[in-house]
Structure formats: C-alpha cells, structure tokens
Enzyme design. Structure first.
Site, mmCIF file in Angstrom:
data_model
loop_
_atom_site.group_PDB
_atom_site.id
_atom_site.type_symbol
_atom_site.label_atom_id
_atom_site.label_comp_id
_atom_site.label_asym_id
_atom_site.label_seq_id
_atom_site.Cartn_x
_atom_site.Cartn_y
_atom_site.Cartn_z
ATOM 1 N N THR A 1 43.155 28.798 43.079
ATOM 2 C CA THR A 1 42.950 28.095 41.802
ATOM 3 C C THR A 1 43.685 28.878 40.712
ATOM 4 O O THR A 1 44.110 30.021 40.951
ATOM 5 C CB THR A 1 41.453 28.039 41.420
ATOM 6 O OG1 THR A 1 41.035 29.370 41.063
ATOM 7 C CG2 THR A 1 40.575 27.484 42.523
ATOM 8 N N ASP B 1 30.991 25.110 25.327
ATOM 9 C CA ASP B 1 31.088 26.541 25.656
ATOM 10 C C ASP B 1 29.754 26.891 26.289
ATOM 11 O O ASP B 1 28.718 26.887 25.625
ATOM 12 C CB ASP B 1 31.329 27.368 24.390
ATOM 13 C CG ASP B 1 31.329 28.866 24.695
ATOM 14 O OD1 ASP B 1 31.012 29.266 25.836
ATOM 15 O OD2 ASP B 1 31.618 29.641 23.763
ATOM 16 N N TYR C 1 31.793 41.022 36.680
ATOM 17 C CA TYR C 1 31.862 39.783 37.467
ATOM 18 C C TYR C 1 30.879 39.862 38.640
ATOM 19 O O TYR C 1 30.105 38.925 38.891
ATOM 20 C CB TYR C 1 33.293 39.580 37.965
ATOM 21 C CG TYR C 1 33.542 38.277 38.691
ATOM 22 C CD1 TYR C 1 33.754 37.095 37.983
ATOM 23 C CD2 TYR C 1 33.579 38.224 40.093
ATOM 24 C CE1 TYR C 1 33.996 35.897 38.644
ATOM 25 C CE2 TYR C 1 33.817 37.039 40.763
ATOM 26 C CZ TYR C 1 34.028 35.872 40.035
ATOM 27 O OH TYR C 1 34.256 34.689 40.702
ATOM 28 N N ASP D 1 33.789 21.453 29.270
ATOM 29 C CA ASP D 1 34.717 22.591 29.345
ATOM 30 C C ASP D 1 35.107 23.001 27.937
ATOM 31 O O ASP D 1 34.828 22.277 26.971
ATOM 32 C CB ASP D 1 35.962 22.171 30.161
ATOM 33 C CG ASP D 1 36.650 23.338 30.848
ATOM 34 O OD1 ASP D 1 37.182 24.208 30.131
ATOM 35 O OD2 ASP D 1 36.679 23.373 32.099
HETATM 36 N N1 LIG Z 1 38.942 30.918 42.807
HETATM 37 C C1 LIG Z 1 38.209 31.738 43.540
HETATM 38 O O1 LIG Z 1 38.720 32.395 44.451
HETATM 39 C C2 LIG Z 1 36.718 31.832 43.318
HETATM 40 C C3 LIG Z 1 35.957 32.537 44.263
HETATM 41 C C4 LIG Z 1 34.589 32.644 44.089
HETATM 42 C C5 LIG Z 1 33.982 32.073 42.987
HETATM 43 N N2 LIG Z 1 34.744 31.402 42.077
HETATM 44 C C6 LIG Z 1 34.037 30.830 40.933
HETATM 45 O O2 LIG Z 1 34.290 29.446 40.879
HETATM 46 C C7 LIG Z 1 34.172 28.990 39.538
HETATM 47 C C8 LIG Z 1 35.412 28.180 39.178
HETATM 48 O O3 LIG Z 1 36.531 29.039 39.252
HETATM 49 P P1 LIG Z 1 38.041 28.528 39.449
HETATM 50 O O4 LIG Z 1 38.668 29.455 40.416
HETATM 51 O O5 LIG Z 1 38.050 27.089 39.673
HETATM 52 O O6 LIG Z 1 38.610 28.935 38.001
HETATM 53 P P2 LIG Z 1 39.533 28.170 36.938
HETATM 54 O O7 LIG Z 1 39.967 29.250 35.988
HETATM 55 O O8 LIG Z 1 40.559 27.331 37.612
HETATM 56 O O9 LIG Z 1 38.496 27.185 36.204
HETATM 57 C C9 LIG Z 1 37.485 27.679 35.365
HETATM 58 C C10 LIG Z 1 37.171 26.618 34.320
HETATM 59 O O10 LIG Z 1 36.097 27.126 33.514
HETATM 60 C C11 LIG Z 1 36.398 26.836 32.165
HETATM 61 N N3 LIG Z 1 35.674 27.765 31.298
HETATM 62 C C12 LIG Z 1 35.907 29.081 31.087
HETATM 63 N N4 LIG Z 1 35.049 29.573 30.194
HETATM 64 C C13 LIG Z 1 34.230 28.545 29.821
HETATM 65 C C14 LIG Z 1 33.151 28.418 28.926
HETATM 66 N N5 LIG Z 1 32.724 29.476 28.195
HETATM 67 N N6 LIG Z 1 32.540 27.226 28.805
HETATM 68 C C15 LIG Z 1 32.971 26.143 29.509
HETATM 69 N N7 LIG Z 1 34.018 26.194 30.370
HETATM 70 C C16 LIG Z 1 34.641 27.389 30.518
HETATM 71 C C17 LIG Z 1 37.916 26.999 32.059
HETATM 72 O O11 LIG Z 1 38.453 26.365 30.894
HETATM 73 C C18 LIG Z 1 38.355 26.338 33.360
HETATM 74 O O12 LIG Z 1 38.540 24.956 33.195
HETATM 75 C C19 LIG Z 1 33.970 30.238 38.680
HETATM 76 O O13 LIG Z 1 32.584 30.405 38.419
HETATM 77 C C20 LIG Z 1 34.462 31.349 39.578
HETATM 78 O O14 LIG Z 1 33.872 32.598 39.273
HETATM 79 C C21 LIG Z 1 36.080 31.259 42.208
#
Ligand SMILES: NC(=O)c1ccc[n+]([C@@H]2O[C@H](COP(=O)([O-])OP(=O)(O)OC[C@H]3O[C@@H](n4cnc5c(N)ncnc54)[C@H](O)[C@@H]3O)[C@@H](O)[C@H]2O)c1
Length: 237
Positions: free
Chosen positions: A185, A58, A150, A37
C-alpha cells in the site's frame, strides 16, 4: 455469505490502501459505505466513483467523530459496520523518538480507535447490533525495532478490542482485530523489497485484507474479541 446490502458501513482511512480496497468491496456488496478520511480530494473522488459517501474525519478529533456520526445517522440511518482502519507510522526508536511523533501515532492509531467505537456504540445498539473491525498489525503481536509508538499503538488496539467486545457484547455488537503483515500500500510500498520471514514469499494485496474484513463484518457471527492474522505466515515462527 450474509447480505450486507443496505447496511451502513463507516471505513476510516478509506481513501487509500487497505481502507480503499475495503470500501470498494463493501460497496460492491451493496453496503452504504461512508469513506471517512483526512484526504478529502482522494476520498471524495473514490466515493463518487463507487457510489459511496465521503466524510471528512480526523480520527484523533472527538468532535469530528460526533459531527460525522450524527450526519451519517441522519442521512443514511443507524450504523451496522465500523472499520477502524486509519493509521500512521513514524520512526520512533526508544533512545531518540520525539514526544510529538509518539503522541501523534498514539492519537491516530489507538485513541482514534477508541473514539470511533465510542462514537458509534449507541447507533449500533439502535440498529440491533453490528460489527467493529479494528486494524491492528503483526506489530500488535510481536515487537519491531525502530517503531516503538506504532507497535505500542497496535498492541493497544489488540487489548482495547477485547475489552470493547466485553463491554458491547450485550448490545449484540461484535468487536474484532485484524493483523496484516506486509501489504503493498502507499504506507508500505513493496517496490523492489522482498518481504522477509514469511511462509508465503510475496507481499499481500489490500484486496486480500478487505476480503477478511468483509468476512468478519458479515459472516463471523460467533467471533468476538478475537484476532485475525493475515500475514503470509510471518508470525508462524
Ligand atoms: N500496509 C501494511 O503493510 C500494513 C500492515 C499492517 C497494518 N497496517 C494498517 O492498516 C491500516 C491501513 O494502512 P494502509 O497500508 O492502507 O495505509 P495508507 O497510508 O495507504 O492509508 C491510510 C489512510 O488513513 C488516512 N489517515 C491518516 N491519518 C488519518 C486521520 N487522522 N484520520 C482519518 N484518516 C487518516 C490516510 O489519509 C489514508 O487514506 C493502518 O492502520 C495500518 O497501520 C498496514
């Protein structure tokens, strides 16, 4: 359930939300979890609390990937599971979206997923095979207003997953995409909002997505190149 004990599993974006829940579940099942992360404070604290390893990564930086994979292989062994979960969102309505926002979302979500698969492919082959789970979204199945970058990134992940499954299948590497709907989240906090358009009228929990990811990594042994939707029925219409 197939045993994941001792298998090396990298989870990008593992410091928060769905990635955190997945890290906790895989670690509790005995996998050697690497939380990768950009949030070093949160990621290293979580890793210490669940007996995992933390690596700064990253996902949009290919040199970061090369360094991280080399050190994981040296310290833990060849990689069996990669969860390409890191993701970002930005407001990008077509008429007014900035090029910088577009490029950042595509770089992290889509190019980062490509970099991850490319970086682990040789190690997974050396391990005798493995599973790659790419986190798309319901936004990779339907259109959504206001977040064009997105949506494009998540549709891209869906197609990339199918092509990667064909490229890597001969090496016994399965590649799958997961498509969550409204999950509570930090990226998408439920707060007082009611999720619209679902059959199941509540927000999903990150732990529910984590259980699907574990199933895909461990037990979906005849599935590859396919989509797994976890959206409370949002896309059933
Ligand atoms: N929460 C939702 O409703 C939802 C729905 C569909 C898909 N998603 C997808 O699920 C995945 C996780 O999302 P989440 O809701 O847990 O989000 P979140 O923001 O809680 O977690 C995302 C994590 O990714 C890390 N991150 C961001 N940019 C980064 C980078 N360049 N390199 C490494 N790490 C990086 C952040 O520091 C964080 O820890 C994402 O791909 C998101 O698009 C989420």
């Amino acid at each position: 359930m197939t045993d994941v004990t001792g298998r090396v599993a990298i989870i990008t974006g593992g410091a928060s939300g769905i990635g955190e829940a997945t890290a906790r579940l895989l670690a509790s099942e005995g996998a050697l979890v690497v939380i990768a992360d950009v949030d070093d404070d949160r990621g290293s604290a979580l890793a210490a609390s669940i007996g995992a390893t933390y690596a700064h990564l990253d996902v949009a930086d290919e040199d970061n990937w090369a360094r991280m994979v080399a050190s994981v292989v040296a310290e833990l062994g060849d990689i069996s599971i990669l969860v390409n979960n890191a993701g970002v969102a930005a407001s990008t309505p077509i008429a007014t979206a900035s090029t910088a926002d577009w490029n950042r979302v595509i770089a992290v979500n889509l190019t980062g997923t490509f970099f991850g698969m490319r970086a682990v492919a040789a190690s997974m082959k050396a391990a005798g095979g493995g599973a790659i789970i790419n986190t798309s979204s319901v936004a990779g199945l339907v259109g959504t207003p206001g977040i064009s970058a997105y949506v494009a990134s998540k549709w891209g992940i869906r197609g990339l997953t199918k092509s990667a499954a064909m490229d890597l299948g001969p090496d016994n590497i399965r590649v799958l995409s997961v498509h969550p709907g409204a999950i509570d989240t930090p990226m998408s906090p439920a707060g007082d909002r009611k999720p619209g358009g679902q059959i199941i009228p509540r927000w999903g929990q990150p732990e529910e997505v984590a259980r699907m990811i574990l199933f895909l990594a461990a037990d979906a042994t005849f599935s590859t190149g396919s989509e797994f939707v976890i959206d409370g029925g949002f896309t059933a219409r």
